[in-house]
Design a protein around this motif. Structure first.
Motif, PDB file in Angstrom:
ATOM      1  N   TYR A  40      -9.330  -4.490  -4.953  1.00 52.64           N
ATOM      2  CA  TYR A  40      -8.469  -3.455  -4.359  1.00 52.64           C
ATOM      3  C   TYR A  40      -7.111  -4.037  -3.943  1.00 52.64           C
ATOM      4  CZ  TYR A  40      -6.730  -0.090  -0.954  1.00 52.64           C
ATOM      5  OH  TYR A  40      -5.933   0.777  -0.254  1.00 52.64           O
ATOM      6  N   SER A  46      -1.243  -5.645  -2.477  1.00 54.09           N
ATOM      7  CA  SER A  46      -1.076  -5.700  -1.014  1.00 54.09           C
ATOM      8  C   SER A  46      -1.849  -6.862  -0.393  1.00 54.09           C
ATOM      9  CB  SER A  46      -1.464  -4.363  -0.381  1.00 54.09           C
ATOM     10  OG  SER A  46      -2.607  -3.827  -0.982  1.00 54.09           O
ATOM     11  N   HIS A  49      -1.620  -7.960   3.321  1.00 51.58           N
ATOM     12  CA  HIS A  49      -2.309  -7.302   4.448  1.00 51.58           C
ATOM     13  C   HIS A  49      -3.654  -7.988   4.705  1.00 51.58           C
ATOM     14  CE1 HIS A  49      -0.014  -3.260   3.743  1.00 51.58           C
ATOM     15  NE2 HIS A  49       0.723  -4.176   4.327  1.00 51.58           N
ATOM     16  N   LEU A  52      -6.283  -6.277   6.931  1.00 50.59           N
ATOM     17  CA  LEU A  52      -6.944  -5.118   6.297  1.00 50.59           C
ATOM     18  C   LEU A  52      -7.954  -5.565   5.246  1.00 50.59           C
ATOM     19  CD1 LEU A  52      -3.885  -2.722   5.950  1.00 50.59           C
ATOM     20  CD2 LEU A  52      -5.911  -2.349   7.350  1.00 50.59           C
ATOM     21  N   LYS A  53      -7.609  -6.620   4.542  1.00 50.93           N
ATOM     22  CA  LYS A  53      -8.531  -7.128   3.522  1.00 50.93           C
ATOM     23  C   LYS A  53      -9.827  -7.619   4.172  1.00 50.93           C
ATOM     24  CE  LYS A  53      -8.905 -10.163  -0.449  1.00 50.93           C
ATOM     25  NZ  LYS A  53      -8.217 -11.041  -1.382  1.00 50.93           N
ATOM     26  N   LEU A  56     -11.846  -4.597   5.098  1.00 49.88           N
ATOM     27  CA  LEU A  56     -12.512  -3.975   3.944  1.00 49.88           C
ATOM     28  C   LEU A  56     -13.712  -4.822   3.505  1.00 49.88           C
ATOM     29  CD1 LEU A  56     -12.628  -1.670   1.918  1.00 49.88           C
ATOM     30  CD2 LEU A  56     -11.041  -2.909   0.453  1.00 49.88           C
ATOM     31  N   SER A 201      -3.226   0.260   0.996  1.00 55.24           N
ATOM     32  CA  SER A 201      -3.397   0.378   2.451  1.00 55.24           C
ATOM     33  C   SER A 201      -2.043   0.431   3.145  1.00 55.24           C
ATOM     34  CB  SER A 201      -4.179  -0.827   2.950  1.00 55.24           C
ATOM     35  OG  SER A 201      -3.524  -1.996   2.509  1.00 55.24           O
ATOM     36  N   THR A 208      -7.273   3.729   7.243  1.00 55.96           N
ATOM     37  CA  THR A 208      -6.986   4.112   5.858  1.00 55.96           C
ATOM     38  C   THR A 208      -7.858   3.324   4.876  1.00 55.96           C
ATOM     39  OG1 THR A 208      -5.219   2.474   5.681  1.00 55.96           O
ATOM     40  CG2 THR A 208      -4.578   4.711   6.316  1.00 55.96           C
ATOM     41  N   ILE A 209      -8.433   2.264   5.340  1.00 54.09           N
ATOM     42  CA  ILE A 209      -9.180   1.384   4.450  1.00 54.09           C
ATOM     43  C   ILE A 209     -10.641   1.828   4.271  1.00 54.09           C
ATOM     44  CG2 ILE A 209     -10.195  -0.439   5.911  1.00 54.09           C
ATOM     45  CD1 ILE A 209      -7.667  -0.941   3.174  1.00 54.09           C
ATOM     46  N   GLN A 212     -11.720   3.762   1.115  1.00 58.43           N
ATOM     47  CA  GLN A 212     -11.656   2.938  -0.108  1.00 58.43           C
ATOM     48  C   GLN A 212     -12.936   2.108  -0.252  1.00 58.43           C
ATOM     49  OE1 GLN A 212      -9.098   3.620  -1.939  1.00 58.43           O
ATOM     50  NE2 GLN A 212      -7.891   4.675  -0.380  1.00 58.43           N
TER      51      GLN A 212
END
Ligand SMILES: CC(=O)CC(=O)SCCNC(=O)CCNC(=O)[C@H](O)C(C)(C)COP(=O)(O)OP(=O)(O)OC[C@H]1O[C@@H](n2cnc3c(N)ncnc32)[C@H](O)[C@@H]1OP(=O)(O)O
Length: 390
Positions: A40, A46, A49, A52-53, A56, A201, A208-209, A212
């Motif tokens: 992703y 991205s 980030h 965020l990774k 996720l 993201s 927002t993640i 996904q």
């Protein structure tokens, strides 16, 4: 002289509606959940980030999912690089793509259901179609009718943005149609494609993640009818549909939301959802089963629960003190496909009938439940007629 009452009586079916056949389909491309965060963040460019990774990765690890399918693969994304930026106006292009892909995937599932049913598609009298991936009229139901060669007199209904409860609602409508129209054969089709909701993201938007990490693409179909034909082309009921209800949990409008924006479909699912369902489903079950005069212990039933997320299944299992394996059909579908929104619950019924044919689930009576925005709880009491016969 005919009276309205007489006409009504003659047009009602004698017996209960039943699911007579099931078919499912998924796009060809899939991603393994273990690799998904790397995939992703690479395709959405991205990697920077990092927080965020990591998030996720945590969601994927705990999701109970092994694999998810997606129509929007890397090649297609390469042709639409603007899809990764949710601030860009990509809705038109997404809807255009979905308006072809959604009915095509539904047709693959419906063709399998029709083949199992063993009657021609032209015998279908009604079509109930559910999807969150639309935005155009005529809608995916008309395109599906034409792909399958259904009669021009087929009575079509489209359910749009019912989200994960769409499959449950579509089956309930099919039950009403089949029982109120003698000889009716209703095709239920649910087709969900995440291409509307796939984007990169956004910094500072941890929620927002989540979508996904759990949603996947799939289509499911069922043929529903009452009074199965027993001579000539024999119809075999799989699940008789005994009773159905819909309940909305008061004050929960903001807990699950979907909204079409210029950059695609925005999903919000609050972290409270598993707990809210845990606090509210028992009342729905008691009401549905009391009405029938059936009062089994929960472990005497079979369970076809929409696997919205691993935590939802854990909460249901815990609340009802279900034995290990009682939610195996839901857990397997979650693991193999992820949350395919409204299409998922028919996948669970399909898995359940296979388990019954192998003798792995012996309960005769059971409950199907699906959950969606509202928060809406669709409950249906089922009587299985597809067990392995020794
Ligand atoms: C769209 C429709 O119409 C209907 C639907 O089906 S809606 C979808 C319904 N599904 C759900 O509500 C999902 C239920 N949740 C789950 O299955 C699990 O919480 C999960 C698999 C997502 C995570 O597993 P878990 O055991 O709860 O692990 P947990 O450590 O608490 O959570 C992992 C991370 O996910 C985050 N998370 C969990 N639920 C979230 C949500 N709804 N939104 C955003 N983030 C969420 C947590 O905040 C946590 O983040 P951090 O690691 O940064 O703290």
């Amino acid at each position: 002289m005919a009276t309205v009452q007489k006409i009504r009586r003659e047009h009602r079916a004698d017996g209960p509606a039943a699911v007579l056949a099931i078919g499912t389909a998924n796009p060809e491309s899939f991603q393994l959940q273990d690799d998904y965060a790397d995939y992703y963040f690479r395709v959405t460019k991205s990697e920077h980030h990092a927080d965020l990774k990591d998030k996720l990765k945590r969601i994927c690890k705990k999701s109970g999912i092994e694999k998810r399918y997606a129509h929007l693969d890397e090649e297609l994304l390469g042709a639409h690089p603007d899809f990764i930026d949710r601030t860009l106006p990509t809705l038109d292009a997404r809807i255009e793509m979905a308006s072809a892909a959604v009915p095509a995937l539904a047709a693959s599932a419906a063709e399998k259901a029709i083949a199992e049913w063993n009657r021609p598609a032209s015998d279908i009298t009604h079509l109930v179609f559910s999807t969150y991936s639309g935005g155009k009229a005529p809608s995916a139901d008309l395109r599906l009718a034409s792909l399958l060669g259904l009669r021009p007199t087929v009575s079509r209904t489209i359910l749009s943005l019912n989200g994960c409860s769409g499959g449950g609602k579509a089956l309930q409508l099919a039950k009403e149609l089949a029982e109120n129209n003698r000889g009716a054969r209703v095709l239920v089709a649910c087709s969900e494609i995440t291409l509307l909701a796939f984007y990169g993201s956004l910094e500072g938007r941890l929620d927002t993640i989540f979508g996904q990490g759990i949603f996947g693409d799939g289509a499911s179909a069922a043929i529903v009818g009452a009074d199965p034909v027993v001579v000539g082309t024999i119809e075999r009921p799989l699940f008789e549909m005994a009773f159905a209800t819909q309940t909305t949990i008061p004050g929960t409008e903001d807990e699950i939301t979907m909204q079409l924006t210029k950059g695609g479909l925005d999903f919000h699912v609050s972290t409270r959802v598993p707990k809210l369902l845990k606090n509210n489903i028992e009342r729905c079950l008691i009401d549905a089963l009391e009405f029938l005069g059936v009062s089994p212990t929960w472990n005497d039933l079979f369970w076809a629960i929409h696997p919205g997320g691993r935590a939802i299944l854990d909460h249901v299992e815990d609340l009802l003190a279900l034995d290990d394996g009682k939610l195996a059909a839901s857990r397997r579908v979650l693991s193999e496909f992820g949350n395919m929104s409204g299409a998922t619950v028919i996948f669970v019924l399909d898995e359940m009938r296979r388990r019954m044919a192998r003798g792995e689930e012996v309960a005769e009576w059971g409950v199907m439940m699906a959950f969606g925005p509202g928060i809406t709880i669709e409950t249906m009491v089922l009587h299985a007629t597809c067990h392995h016969e020794n």
